[in-house]
Design an enzyme around this catalytic site. Sequence first.
Site, short mmCIF file in Angstrom:
data_model
loop_
_atom_site.label_atom_id
_atom_site.label_comp_id
_atom_site.label_asym_id
_atom_site.label_seq_id
_atom_site.Cartn_x
_atom_site.Cartn_y
_atom_site.Cartn_z
N ASP A 148 56.16 32.05 53.00
CA ASP A 148 54.73 31.82 53.01
C ASP A 148 54.52 30.32 53.08
O ASP A 148 55.37 29.54 52.65
CB ASP A 148 54.11 32.40 51.73
CG ASP A 148 52.63 32.05 51.61
OD1 ASP A 148 51.89 32.30 52.56
OD2 ASP A 148 52.26 31.51 50.55
N ASP A 168 54.31 32.70 46.71
CA ASP A 168 53.87 32.18 45.41
C ASP A 168 53.69 33.28 44.37
O ASP A 168 53.32 33.00 43.23
CB ASP A 168 52.59 31.36 45.55
CG ASP A 168 51.42 32.17 46.09
OD1 ASP A 168 51.53 33.41 46.11
OD2 ASP A 168 50.41 31.57 46.48
N ASP A 227 51.15 37.40 47.70
CA ASP A 227 52.15 37.95 48.61
C ASP A 227 52.95 39.08 47.99
O ASP A 227 54.12 39.27 48.32
CB ASP A 227 53.10 36.83 49.06
CG ASP A 227 52.38 35.73 49.82
OD1 ASP A 227 51.68 36.06 50.79
OD2 ASP A 227 52.50 34.56 49.44
#
Length: 634
Positions: free
Chosen positions: A323, A521, A525
């Site tokens: 990410d 994080d 996600d």
Amino acid sequence: MKRSLPVDLSLVLSLATVLGMAMAVAGRWPAHELLGALLAPGLALVYLAGGLPTAWRAVSELWRAHVLDIDLLMIAAAIAAAVVGAPFEGAVLLTLFSISTTLEERALGRARRAIEALMALRPETALRRTAGGAVEEVAAGELAIGDVVVLRPGARVPTDGVITAGRGGIDEANITGESMPVSKEAGAQVFEATVNLDGVMDMTVTKTVGDSTIARMIRLVTEAQAARAPSERFSEWFGQRYTVVVMAGAVIAFAAFWGLGREWEQALYRAATLLVAASPCAIVISVPAAILSALSAAARGGVLFKGGAALETLAAVDTFAFDKTGTLTNGRAEVTRVVALDGDEARFLSLLAGLEAGSEHHIAAAIAREVRARGLEVAKVVDATARPGFGILGRDEDGPLWAGNPYLAEEMGARIDRHELRALADTAQTVVYLGRGQRVLGAVCVADEARPSSAAALAALRRGGVRRIVMMTGDRRPVALRIGGELGLAPDEIHAGMLPEDKVRRIAELTRDGKVAFVGDGVNDAAALARADVGIAMGAAGSEVALQAADVALLSEDMERLADAHRLSRRASAVIRQNLVFAIGAMLLLVTGGLFFDLPLPLAVIGHEGGTVLVVLNGLRLLSDPIRRPKPRG
């Protein structure tokens, strides 16, 4: 293997070792009958000290789990040696087996105790501010959420909380492994057992001692060490079944040697030698020795694995998906431009900050900082609901509000192609739109920078054998290309404009070509973390969501810890292979000697126990290879 020995027997076993060796010599000395008679009490002591605990474990395991384990093999071999007139060899067997058992327990105890050392760092008391403003000393366990605690210089933080007054540096090495102090001021989060280096600060308790970061770390690592990795499960399964095969094989060998014309004492002696030579102690202990050591070494460096399975899978990963925001970037975004279509920037930012107040996203934090910097009041917004990958919805006194990316604007039927907004869309920065229904109220540009450690970490992963690295983000492609270019990623490794379901779909595609790790994080996600072969949460200290969603939690926000964790997992995998090759090879060599070359029982004992200790020590080498801590800046 579940083998343990009371510590108070250590002295007895030391004496038994001397006696056992003396008796082994006595059996080959001309005056052995006289010396043997003199040492008979010592012989009985050796059999009692070494045999009773082993027999108790063997019988307990047989009664509790209906399992024939390795302890039973050793007892059978020692009894067989005594029956055929070789009690000295049996004494040596029991002595060395008991000593190797003690060494293994103490060695593996080092690995198990590495994380538990954190318990000693937890302060027992805290200075709590009373309702009248006075300060009283109370037990840390009595602190409740909402209590205000005074942190004085040199004091350890009693539990997790948020600084409400004062400023100072906090040493967080116990939690994140960060060697440099971290400056804290009002609004900053602090963790239990970290050290206040300077300044006097007030802290509001946000978690009790039982739910603090340290408590959750200890629970997580304890569970991880109890969980079995696939190779551990296989070695235990193999050991249990192979023990039955060895027992049956010894019986067959006894019958075969006797049938070939050997005296029954000689046949039984050879069978006892095979029992020792073929015992799979080294095979069974080789895997947990390496796994426990690697888990503990990683935990000391601020990397928590949820068990040996995650450690083994990470070693096999050849594709890493990241990410962007808060993972590859530092997550401390700044508002660089504000466009209020009605010209009232103060009112616009007040509404936007009120809507984003309930969000944990890094962009929300940037907007909050901008509002504080301008000294603005935050508008009252209720019923805020996050839409992962889109934005956030809410309601104020005038009706519904929304804030988010172009996808959310399109869903609301709002047009963002006005001249004032079109200029923002052409920049390489993140744009957040604010609107009410189909009407757009304005937008802000937010810029985020790559973490200083990200480029080095990605390069280290590539050097470590990672075949493919990709970056996934819901941001626009110009923003993604700017960050990716700084990190050395090629355009085809950058995937922009992705919704959460797009990330999950892309990860599923990547898993067709090998093992995939997703690094995020841990807040926005969760689905992608769950879909990957290994989910890795960045900056997970204090984050319950991250610790629950991921297989691996990096407590620090230093990206280079990820490359270190990957390297450690691969080294652990190599050590496991070394141990298994050595253990199987040594066992085959001893069995061959026992079957075809009249291998003496004492030599089989030394080879068996020595090999077991060697694989344990080889696994413990991983304890000296912890996650590297960053060098002090200066």
